[in-house]
Write a protein that holds these residues in place. Structure first.
Motif, PDB file in Angstrom:
ATOM      1  N   PHE A 157       0.695  -1.332   0.196  1.00 59.18           N
ATOM      2  CA  PHE A 157       0.121   0.021  -0.031  1.00 59.18           C
ATOM      3  C   PHE A 157       0.869   1.238   0.099  1.00 59.18           C
ATOM      4  CE2 PHE A 157      -3.049  -3.206   1.241  1.00 59.18           C
ATOM      5  CZ  PHE A 157      -4.125  -3.031   0.365  1.00 59.18           C
ATOM      6  N   ARG A 158       2.158   1.182  -0.397  1.00 63.19           N
ATOM      7  CA  ARG A 158       3.024   2.383  -0.620  1.00 63.19           C
ATOM      8  C   ARG A 158       2.160   3.442  -1.557  1.00 63.19           C
ATOM      9  NH1 ARG A 158       8.906  -0.082  -1.248  1.00 63.19           N
ATOM     10  NH2 ARG A 158       9.334  -0.503   0.857  1.00 63.19           N
ATOM     11  N   GLY A 159       2.088   4.585  -1.114  1.00 66.78           N
ATOM     12  CA  GLY A 159       1.409   5.617  -1.993  1.00 66.78           C
ATOM     13  C   GLY A 159       0.051   5.650  -1.728  1.00 66.78           C
ATOM     14  N   PHE A 160      -0.616   4.824  -1.053  1.00 71.28           N
ATOM     15  CA  PHE A 160      -2.046   4.915  -0.487  1.00 71.28           C
ATOM     16  C   PHE A 160      -2.234   5.866   0.494  1.00 71.28           C
ATOM     17  CE2 PHE A 160      -2.072   1.332  -3.228  1.00 71.28           C
ATOM     18  CZ  PHE A 160      -3.407   1.154  -3.492  1.00 71.28           C
ATOM     19  N   PRO A 161      -3.503   6.504   0.636  1.00 73.65           N
ATOM     20  CA  PRO A 161      -3.639   7.311   1.871  1.00 73.65           C
ATOM     21  C   PRO A 161      -4.053   6.643   2.981  1.00 73.65           C
ATOM     22  CG  PRO A 161      -5.596   7.286   0.272  1.00 73.65           C
ATOM     23  CD  PRO A 161      -4.525   6.443  -0.351  1.00 73.65           C
ATOM     24  N   VAL A 162      -3.460   6.910   4.143  1.00 81.83           N
ATOM     25  CA  VAL A 162      -3.371   6.207   5.258  1.00 81.83           C
ATOM     26  C   VAL A 162      -3.671   7.495   6.446  1.00 81.83           C
ATOM     27  CG1 VAL A 162      -2.140   4.284   4.792  1.00 81.83           C
ATOM     28  CG2 VAL A 162      -1.003   6.383   5.652  1.00 81.83           C
ATOM     29  N   ALA A 163      -4.405   6.891   7.602  1.00 79.72           N
ATOM     30  CA  ALA A 163      -4.353   7.584   8.728  1.00 79.72           C
ATOM     31  C   ALA A 163      -3.303   6.955   9.707  1.00 79.72           C
ATOM     32  CB  ALA A 163      -5.801   7.861   9.425  1.00 79.72           C
ATOM     33  N   VAL A 164      -2.554   7.815  10.503  1.00 82.56           N
ATOM     34  CA  VAL A 164      -1.550   7.207  11.273  1.00 82.56           C
ATOM     35  C   VAL A 164      -2.191   7.694  12.784  1.00 82.56           C
ATOM     36  CG1 VAL A 164       0.776   6.910  12.146  1.00 82.56           C
ATOM     37  CG2 VAL A 164       0.303   6.963   9.774  1.00 82.56           C
ATOM     38  N   CYS A 165      -2.200   6.762  13.730  1.00 78.68           N
ATOM     39  CA  CYS A 165      -2.414   7.208  15.072  1.00 78.68           C
ATOM     40  C   CYS A 165      -1.213   6.870  15.824  1.00 78.68           C
ATOM     41  CB  CYS A 165      -3.591   6.398  15.751  1.00 78.68           C
ATOM     42  SG  CYS A 165      -3.796   6.886  17.538  1.00 78.68           S
ATOM     43  N   ILE A 215       0.784   3.771  16.885  1.00 81.63           N
ATOM     44  CA  ILE A 215      -0.209   2.980  17.530  1.00 81.63           C
ATOM     45  C   ILE A 215      -0.991   2.203  16.245  1.00 81.63           C
ATOM     46  CG2 ILE A 215      -2.142   2.874  18.729  1.00 81.63           C
ATOM     47  CD1 ILE A 215      -1.393   5.559  19.962  1.00 81.63           C
ATOM     48  N   SER A 216      -1.339   2.774  15.444  1.00 77.23           N
ATOM     49  CA  SER A 216      -2.021   2.001  14.295  1.00 77.23           C
ATOM     50  C   SER A 216      -1.823   2.788  13.103  1.00 77.23           C
ATOM     51  CB  SER A 216      -3.614   1.758  14.366  1.00 77.23           C
ATOM     52  OG  SER A 216      -4.353   3.234  14.508  1.00 77.23           O
ATOM     53  N   VAL A 217      -1.966   2.275  11.886  1.00 76.70           N
ATOM     54  CA  VAL A 217      -2.058   2.707  10.504  1.00 76.70           C
ATOM     55  C   VAL A 217      -3.262   1.909   9.797  1.00 76.70           C
ATOM     56  CG1 VAL A 217      -0.688   2.893   8.310  1.00 76.70           C
ATOM     57  CG2 VAL A 217       0.684   2.962  10.598  1.00 76.70           C
ATOM     58  N   ARG A 218      -4.232   2.744   9.265  1.00 74.85           N
ATOM     59  CA  ARG A 218      -5.445   2.491   8.585  1.00 74.85           C
ATOM     60  C   ARG A 218      -5.398   3.181   7.302  1.00 74.85           C
ATOM     61  NH1 ARG A 218      -7.629  -0.151  12.336  1.00 74.85           N
ATOM     62  NH2 ARG A 218      -9.959  -0.265  11.933  1.00 74.85           N
ATOM     63  N   LEU A 219      -5.723   2.403   6.159  1.00 73.55           N
ATOM     64  CA  LEU A 219      -6.192   2.935   4.791  1.00 73.55           C
ATOM     65  C   LEU A 219      -7.451   3.718   4.987  1.00 73.55           C
ATOM     66  CD1 LEU A 219      -5.954  -0.366   2.797  1.00 73.55           C
ATOM     67  CD2 LEU A 219      -4.375   1.561   2.861  1.00 73.55           C
ATOM     68  N   VAL A 220      -7.419   4.737   4.480  1.00 74.51           N
ATOM     69  CA  VAL A 220      -8.651   6.007   4.271  1.00 74.51           C
ATOM     70  C   VAL A 220      -8.929   6.059   2.766  1.00 74.51           C
ATOM     71  CG1 VAL A 220      -7.924   6.740   6.774  1.00 74.51           C
ATOM     72  CG2 VAL A 220      -7.126   7.751   4.349  1.00 74.51           C
ATOM     73  N   THR A 221     -10.158   6.761   2.861  1.00 72.33           N
ATOM     74  CA  THR A 221     -10.710   7.122   1.651  1.00 72.33           C
ATOM     75  C   THR A 221      -9.976   8.628   1.239  1.00 72.33           C
ATOM     76  OG1 THR A 221     -12.887   5.995   2.166  1.00 72.33           O
ATOM     77  CG2 THR A 221     -12.814   7.726   0.525  1.00 72.33           C
ATOM     78  N   PRO A 222      -9.580   8.456   0.122  1.00 73.13           N
ATOM     79  CA  PRO A 222      -8.742   9.803  -0.174  1.00 73.13           C
ATOM     80  C   PRO A 222      -9.835  11.082  -0.244  1.00 73.13           C
ATOM     81  CG  PRO A 222      -8.517   8.166  -2.057  1.00 73.13           C
ATOM     82  CD  PRO A 222      -9.509   7.510  -1.037  1.00 73.13           C
TER      83      PRO A 222
END
Length: 156
Positions: free
Chosen positions: A98-106, A146-153
């Motif tokens: 998922f390199r290059g994908f939008p993510v949310a990092v907590c 803490i966590s890395v989740r895929l998000v909708t761009p």
């Protein structure tokens, strides 16, 4: 709360999968369904995804073993599948895919407060997680993540 049969089923399923060159990614009982459903998610032991033929072949073998064990005396449906793409990135394979994908990092910031940043995933190495935040590179210490989740761009 997980179903009480899960540990016994995992002890049954995991060696069988290993002997077939597979790795169990999850065992779940969906008791809210009638009949209840035993869901087993698998991948190839080397991390490759399984296809429909792999699932069907393992389902036949697994079904016979589960029946012989008598762990599931009631009616049930056996569902063998690939875990697919999860929302949370967990292992190196996910981070590479998922390199290059939008993510949310907590993550924990310097004051031990939880902070979330959204950006494009660049890389995760032994020390840092790197994000592209609107053209600027942000490096977050991996130990603080803490966590890395895929998000909708988002647009704009």
């Amino acid at each position: 709360m997980p179903h009480p049969l899960i540990p016994d089923l995992e002890r049954l399923v995991c060696p069988l999968a290993e002997a077939s060159g597979l790795a169990v990614q999850g065992v779940e009982i969906q008791a809210q369904r009638l009949p209840l459903t035993l869901v087993v998610q698998i991948r190839h032991a080397d991390g490759r995804d399984v296809n429909l033929d792999d699932c069907a072949a393992f389902s036949g073998v697994l079904g016979e073993v589960v029946e012989a064990s008598e762990l599931m005396p009631q009616a049930y449906v056996l569902e063998v599948s690939s875990p697919g793409i999860g929302e949370e990135l967990l292992d190196d394979r996910d981070f590479h895919s998922f390199r290059g994908f939008p993510v949310a990092v907590c993550f924990r910031d310097g004051k031990d407060a939880e902070t979330t940043r959204e950006g494009l995933l660049l890389e995760r190495d032994a020390e840092h997680l790197q994000l592209n935040l609107r053209g600027r590179i942000s490096r977050i210490p991996r130990s603080d993540v803490i966590s890395v989740r895929l998000v909708t761009p988002t647009t704009g």
